[in-house]
Design a protein around this motif. Structure first.
Motif, PDB file in Angstrom:
ATOM      1  N   VAL A  31      62.266  77.886  38.435  1.00 29.46           N
ATOM      2  CA  VAL A  31      61.300  77.991  39.544  1.00 29.46           C
ATOM      3  C   VAL A  31      61.852  78.888  40.648  1.00 29.46           C
ATOM      4  O   VAL A  31      61.141  79.692  41.247  1.00 29.46           O
ATOM      5  CB  VAL A  31      60.977  76.584  40.112  1.00 29.46           C
ATOM      6  CG1 VAL A  31      60.174  76.694  41.403  1.00 29.46           C
ATOM      7  CG2 VAL A  31      60.236  75.746  39.084  1.00 29.46           C
ATOM      8  N   TRP A  98      53.472  80.755  47.127  1.00 26.47           N
ATOM      9  CA  TRP A  98      53.191  79.690  46.149  1.00 26.47           C
ATOM     10  C   TRP A  98      54.479  79.301  45.449  1.00 26.47           C
ATOM     11  O   TRP A  98      55.404  80.100  45.288  1.00 26.47           O
ATOM     12  CB  TRP A  98      52.174  80.179  45.112  1.00 26.47           C
ATOM     13  CG  TRP A  98      52.295  81.647  44.835  1.00 26.47           C
ATOM     14  CD1 TRP A  98      53.305  82.272  44.160  1.00 26.47           C
ATOM     15  CD2 TRP A  98      51.424  82.692  45.287  1.00 26.47           C
ATOM     16  NE1 TRP A  98      53.096  83.632  44.132  1.00 26.47           N
ATOM     17  CE2 TRP A  98      51.958  83.924  44.827  1.00 26.47           C
ATOM     18  CE3 TRP A  98      50.238  82.714  46.029  1.00 26.47           C
ATOM     19  CZ2 TRP A  98      51.347  85.145  45.079  1.00 26.47           C
ATOM     20  CZ3 TRP A  98      49.641  83.945  46.278  1.00 26.47           C
ATOM     21  CH2 TRP A  98      50.195  85.125  45.803  1.00 26.47           C
ATOM     22  N   PHE A 100      55.184  76.368  42.143  1.00 24.76           N
ATOM     23  CA  PHE A 100      54.707  75.239  41.337  1.00 24.76           C
ATOM     24  C   PHE A 100      55.803  74.807  40.364  1.00 24.76           C
ATOM     25  O   PHE A 100      56.588  75.641  39.894  1.00 24.76           O
ATOM     26  CB  PHE A 100      53.436  75.641  40.554  1.00 24.76           C
ATOM     27  CG  PHE A 100      52.195  75.668  41.412  1.00 24.76           C
ATOM     28  CD1 PHE A 100      52.006  76.666  42.355  1.00 24.76           C
ATOM     29  CD2 PHE A 100      51.247  74.671  41.305  1.00 24.76           C
ATOM     30  CE1 PHE A 100      50.886  76.681  43.184  1.00 24.76           C
ATOM     31  CE2 PHE A 100      50.117  74.668  42.122  1.00 24.76           C
ATOM     32  CZ  PHE A 100      49.937  75.661  43.055  1.00 24.76           C
ATOM     33  N   GLY A 106      50.780  78.276  33.936  1.00 23.76           N
ATOM     34  CA  GLY A 106      49.950  78.703  32.806  1.00 23.76           C
ATOM     35  C   GLY A 106      48.624  77.974  32.689  1.00 23.76           C
ATOM     36  O   GLY A 106      47.987  77.995  31.642  1.00 23.76           O
ATOM     37  N   GLY A 108      46.374  78.150  35.538  1.00 26.38           N
ATOM     38  CA  GLY A 108      45.502  78.706  36.570  1.00 26.38           C
ATOM     39  C   GLY A 108      45.519  77.943  37.887  1.00 26.38           C
ATOM     40  O   GLY A 108      44.740  78.257  38.794  1.00 26.38           O
ATOM     41  N   ALA A 110      47.850  77.857  40.283  1.00 28.09           N
ATOM     42  CA  ALA A 110      48.357  78.634  41.424  1.00 28.09           C
ATOM     43  C   ALA A 110      47.278  79.596  41.925  1.00 28.09           C
ATOM     44  O   ALA A 110      47.078  79.734  43.141  1.00 28.09           O
ATOM     45  CB  ALA A 110      49.620  79.393  41.020  1.00 28.09           C
ATOM     46  N   SER A 111      46.569  80.208  40.999  1.00 30.79           N
ATOM     47  CA  SER A 111      45.500  81.128  41.412  1.00 30.79           C
ATOM     48  C   SER A 111      44.366  80.380  42.098  1.00 30.79           C
ATOM     49  O   SER A 111      43.802  80.861  43.084  1.00 30.79           O
ATOM     50  CB  SER A 111      44.957  81.887  40.199  1.00 30.79           C
ATOM     51  OG  SER A 111      45.945  82.762  39.715  1.00 30.79           O
ATOM     52  N   LYS A 147      44.960  89.360  40.888  1.00 32.53           N
ATOM     53  CA  LYS A 147      43.695  88.628  40.732  1.00 32.53           C
ATOM     54  C   LYS A 147      43.024  88.359  42.082  1.00 32.53           C
ATOM     55  O   LYS A 147      41.798  88.280  42.164  1.00 32.53           O
ATOM     56  CB  LYS A 147      43.943  87.306  39.992  1.00 32.53           C
ATOM     57  CG  LYS A 147      44.250  87.488  38.507  1.00 32.53           C
ATOM     58  CD  LYS A 147      44.294  86.174  37.751  1.00 32.53           C
ATOM     59  CE  LYS A 147      45.592  85.441  37.970  1.00 32.53           C
ATOM     60  NZ  LYS A 147      45.717  84.197  37.185  1.00 32.53           N
TER      61      LYS A 147
HETATM   62  C1  LIG Z   1      54.265  82.315  40.572  1.00 31.30           C
HETATM   63  C2  LIG Z   1      53.672  81.067  39.934  1.00 31.30           C
HETATM   64  C3  LIG Z   1      53.058  80.163  40.999  1.00 31.30           C
HETATM   65  C4  LIG Z   1      52.587  81.521  38.933  1.00 31.30           C
HETATM   66  O1  LIG Z   1      52.046  80.394  38.260  1.00 31.30           O
HETATM   67  P1  LIG Z   1      51.047  80.598  37.051  1.00 31.30           P
HETATM   68  O2  LIG Z   1      50.702  79.278  36.523  1.00 31.30           O
HETATM   69  O3  LIG Z   1      51.639  81.604  36.122  1.00 31.30           O
HETATM   70  O4  LIG Z   1      49.790  81.307  37.748  1.00 31.30           O
HETATM   71  P2  LIG Z   1      48.208  81.167  37.540  1.00 31.30           P
HETATM   72  O5  LIG Z   1      47.671  80.030  38.306  1.00 31.30           O
HETATM   73  O6  LIG Z   1      47.663  82.503  37.886  1.00 31.30           O
HETATM   74  O7  LIG Z   1      47.975  80.861  35.998  1.00 31.30           O
HETATM   75  C5  LIG Z   1      48.391  81.778  35.012  1.00 31.30           C
HETATM   76  C6  LIG Z   1      47.614  81.662  33.732  1.00 31.30           C
HETATM   77  O8  LIG Z   1      47.073  80.396  33.486  1.00 31.30           O
HETATM   78  C7  LIG Z   1      46.078  80.577  32.429  1.00 31.30           C
HETATM   79  N1  LIG Z   1      45.041  79.556  32.518  1.00 31.30           N
HETATM   80  C8  LIG Z   1      44.962  78.473  31.723  1.00 31.30           C
HETATM   81  N2  LIG Z   1      43.930  77.716  32.080  1.00 31.30           N
HETATM   82  C9  LIG Z   1      43.310  78.332  33.107  1.00 31.30           C
HETATM   83  C10 LIG Z   1      42.165  78.017  33.881  1.00 31.30           C
HETATM   84  N3  LIG Z   1      41.442  76.904  33.680  1.00 31.30           N
HETATM   85  N4  LIG Z   1      41.815  78.852  34.885  1.00 31.30           N
HETATM   86  C11 LIG Z   1      42.522  79.982  35.111  1.00 31.30           C
HETATM   87  N5  LIG Z   1      43.617  80.326  34.403  1.00 31.30           N
HETATM   88  C12 LIG Z   1      44.006  79.504  33.393  1.00 31.30           C
HETATM   89  C13 LIG Z   1      45.560  81.978  32.583  1.00 31.30           C
HETATM   90  O9  LIG Z   1      45.740  82.606  31.340  1.00 31.30           O
HETATM   91  C14 LIG Z   1      46.443  82.597  33.663  1.00 31.30           C
HETATM   92  O10 LIG Z   1      46.979  83.833  33.249  1.00 31.30           O
HETATM   93  P3  LIG Z   1      46.146  85.206  33.377  1.00 31.30           P
HETATM   94  O11 LIG Z   1      45.807  85.409  34.810  1.00 31.30           O
HETATM   95  O12 LIG Z   1      47.117  86.241  32.896  1.00 31.30           O
HETATM   96  O13 LIG Z   1      44.936  85.063  32.538  1.00 31.30           O
HETATM   97  C15 LIG Z   1      54.751  80.287  39.146  1.00 31.30           C
HETATM   98  O14 LIG Z   1      55.316  81.130  38.199  1.00 31.30           O
HETATM   99  C16 LIG Z   1      55.838  79.759  40.065  1.00 31.30           C
HETATM  100  O15 LIG Z   1      55.685  78.729  40.709  1.00 31.30           O
HETATM  101  N6  LIG Z   1      56.970  80.479  40.113  1.00 31.30           N
HETATM  102  C17 LIG Z   1      58.103  80.042  40.920  1.00 31.30           C
HETATM  103  C18 LIG Z   1      57.884  80.227  42.393  1.00 31.30           C
HETATM  104  C19 LIG Z   1      57.840  81.667  42.814  1.00 31.30           C
HETATM  105  O16 LIG Z   1      58.470  82.530  42.226  1.00 31.30           O
HETATM  106  N7  LIG Z   1      57.089  81.949  43.872  1.00 31.30           N
HETATM  107  C20 LIG Z   1      56.981  83.300  44.356  1.00 31.30           C
HETATM  108  C21 LIG Z   1      57.445  83.444  45.744  1.00 31.30           C
HETATM  109  S1  LIG Z   1      56.036  83.944  46.760  1.00 31.30           S
END
Ligand SMILES: CC(C)(COP(=O)(O)OP(=O)(O)OC[C@H]1O[C@@H](n2cnc3c(N)ncnc32)[C@H](O)[C@@H]1OP(=O)(O)O)[C@@H](O)C(=O)NCCC(=O)NCCS
Length: 177
Positions: A31, A98, A100, A106, A108, A110-111, A147
Motif C-alpha cells: 500500500v 486516496w 485503500f 480492483g 472500483g 477508489a474511483s 478516469k
Molecule cells: C491507488 C489505489 C487507490 C487504486 O485502487 P484501485 O482499486 O486500483 O482503483 P479503482 O477504484 O479505479 O479500481 C480499479 C479497477 O477496478 C475494476 N472494477 C471492478 N469492479 C468495478 C466496479 N463495480 N466499478 C468500477 N470498477 C470496477 C475496474 O476494472 C477498475 O480498473 P479500470 O479502471 O482499469 O477498468 C490503490 O492502488 C491504493 O490504495 N494504492 C496505495 C495508496 C496510494 O498509492 N495512493 C496514492 C497516493 S495519492
C-alpha cells in the motif's frame, strides 16, 4: 456531520475504531509503495495521522474521508482533500488523494470515492480547482486521475525525498459530476 453516500460506500469523518483497520492498511508495504519514501506507518503514527486529518476538517472545512463499505461496515481506506504547500514551483492548492487496503483494490471503490469527493469539492465547498500530486510510476493512481478527467499540469520533485512528482489538475467547472 459531513457524510456522503455513493452506491457502495459511505464517506465520513473518522471514528475511534477506525484506528486499528487504518493502521493495518498503513502497515502494508504494498500500500505504501508510492507514498513519500515508501515507509510503512505504525499504530502510533496512524493515530497521529487521523488526529491531523480531523484537525484539517475542523480548520479547513474539508479533509480526508474515512471510506466505509456500506455492505459490511468495513473501513476500506480513505479518499479526500488536503492542502498541499511547499512543493517547488507549485502554488498552494487543494489536492485529492486516496489510500485503500490491498484487499479492496480492483473493485472500483477508489474511483467511486474520488468521484464523490470531486462533487463534494465543487458543489458543497465551492472550490474552483482540485489538483493531485503523485509519484511518477504510481500507475494505479494515474488510472484514477485519467478516469476523473484530470490533466497533467507540471512535474516537480518531492522536496524531502527528491522523487519526481506529477501534478494533475481539474477545473471543477469542467467536471462532469
Ligand atoms: C491507488 C489505489 C487507490 C487504486 O485502487 P484501485 O482499486 O486500483 O482503483 P479503482 O477504484 O479505479 O479500481 C480499479 C479497477 O477496478 C475494476 N472494477 C471492478 N469492479 C468495478 C466496479 N463495480 N466499478 C468500477 N470498477 C470496477 C475496474 O476494472 C477498475 O480498473 P479500470 O479502471 O482499469 O477498468 C490503490 O492502488 C491504493 O490504495 N494504492 C496505495 C495508496 C496510494 O498509492 N495512493 C496514492 C497516493 S495519492
Amino acid at each position: 456531520m459531513t457524510e456522503i453516500r455513493t452506491p457502495r460506500l459511505l464517506l465520513r469523518r473518522w471514528h475511534d475504531d477506525d484506528l486499528a483497520p487504518m493502521a493495518e492498511i498503513n502497515a502494508d508495504p504494498q500500500v505504501m509503495r508510492w507514498i513519500d519514501d515508501g515507509a510503512v506507518r505504525d499504530l502510533e503514527q496512524t493515530a497521529q495521522d487521523i488526529e491531523r486529518w480531523e484537525e484539517e476538517w475542523d480548520e479547513e472545512g474539508f479533509g480526508l474521508f474515512a471510506v466505509e463499505l456500506l455492505a459490511s461496515g468495513e473501513l476500506a481506506g480513505f479518499t479526500g482533500l488536503s492542502l498541499v504547500e511547499g512543493l517547488p514551483d507549485v502554488p498552494a492548492a487543494v489536492a485529492i488523494s486516496w489510500r485503500f487496503g490491498s484487499s479492496f483494490w480492483g473493485q472500483g471503490y477508489a474511483s467511486e470515492a474520488a468521484h464523490a469527493t470531486l462533487e463534494f469539492a465543487l458543489q458543497d465547498r465551492g472550490l474552483d480547482q482540485v489538483v493531485s500530486v503523485t509519484r511518477a510510476g504510481d500507475d494505479a493512481s494515474e488510472n484514477i486521475i485519467r478516469k476523473l478527467g484530470m490533466t497533467e499540469e507540471r512535474e516537480t520533485v518531492d522536496p524531502v525525498h527528491g522523487f519526481p512528482l506529477r501534478v494533475h489538475a481539474i477545473d471543477l467547472t469542467e467536471f462532469e459530476g
